[in-house]
Motif scaffolding. Sequence first.
Motif, short mmCIF file in Angstrom:
data_model
loop_
_atom_site.label_atom_id
_atom_site.label_comp_id
_atom_site.label_asym_id
_atom_site.label_seq_id
_atom_site.Cartn_x
_atom_site.Cartn_y
_atom_site.Cartn_z
N UNK A 135 5.55 -1.65 -0.07
CA UNK A 135 4.58 -1.16 0.91
C UNK A 135 5.26 -0.22 1.89
N UNK A 136 4.55 0.85 2.26
CA UNK A 136 5.03 1.74 3.30
C UNK A 136 4.49 1.19 4.62
N UNK A 176 -2.09 8.26 -6.06
CA UNK A 176 -1.34 7.34 -5.20
C UNK A 176 -2.17 6.09 -4.98
N UNK A 177 -1.51 4.95 -4.86
CA UNK A 177 -2.19 3.68 -4.65
C UNK A 177 -2.16 3.32 -3.17
N UNK A 178 -3.30 2.85 -2.66
CA UNK A 178 -3.41 2.48 -1.25
C UNK A 178 -3.97 1.07 -1.13
N UNK A 214 1.05 2.13 -1.26
CA UNK A 214 1.86 1.26 -2.12
C UNK A 214 2.83 2.11 -2.92
N UNK A 215 4.02 1.58 -3.13
CA UNK A 215 5.05 2.30 -3.87
C UNK A 215 5.08 1.79 -5.31
N UNK A 216 4.63 2.64 -6.22
CA UNK A 216 4.58 2.32 -7.64
C UNK A 216 5.10 3.51 -8.44
N UNK A 258 9.46 -5.87 2.11
CA UNK A 258 8.17 -6.53 1.92
C UNK A 258 7.55 -6.02 0.62
N UNK A 259 7.21 -6.93 -0.27
CA UNK A 259 6.60 -6.59 -1.55
C UNK A 259 5.24 -7.25 -1.63
#
Length: 154
Positions: free
Chosen positions: A29-30, A57-59, A84-86, A117-118
């Motif tokens: 997570x950003x 991009x995923x949010x 989200x970082x994917x 944090x994941x």
Amino acid sequence: MPKGEGKLIAQNRKARHDYTVVDTMEAGMVLQGTEIKSIRNSRINLKDGFVRIRNGEAYLLNVHISPYEQGNIFNHDPLRTRKLLLHKKQIAKLTTETKNTGITIIPLKVYIRNGYAKVLIGLAKGKKQYDKREDLKRKEINREIDRTLKNNLR
């Protein structure tokens, strides 16, 4: 470490009741300044959260992270949209799954792994009312079986 392991911070228990989880994925997570401090204090609520994919991009939307108590003017908006970082392949898979079928993406749990944090997100299909009742009956039957076995072993 396998996905979904780490120091558990928050869990979306209602998700497993309302949805059938088909597949899971781990995402970073950003976060802004004081958000990680609130997460470490378990001040996060995943109940109404969901994931939306926009422009590749995923949010993460509708996830409430409470403002940090010791924070000042640098506190964050509790319901802001978080990126989200994917990997690109993971985002492409999520996009195809959600467009073709009636599958939604929901956050299942938030945990801290190696200081980061994941969030464990799940591809989920909504359950009908009768499916929920069936699951509750099955759970009650299993509890009754466990009780009788426990009493018989004494």
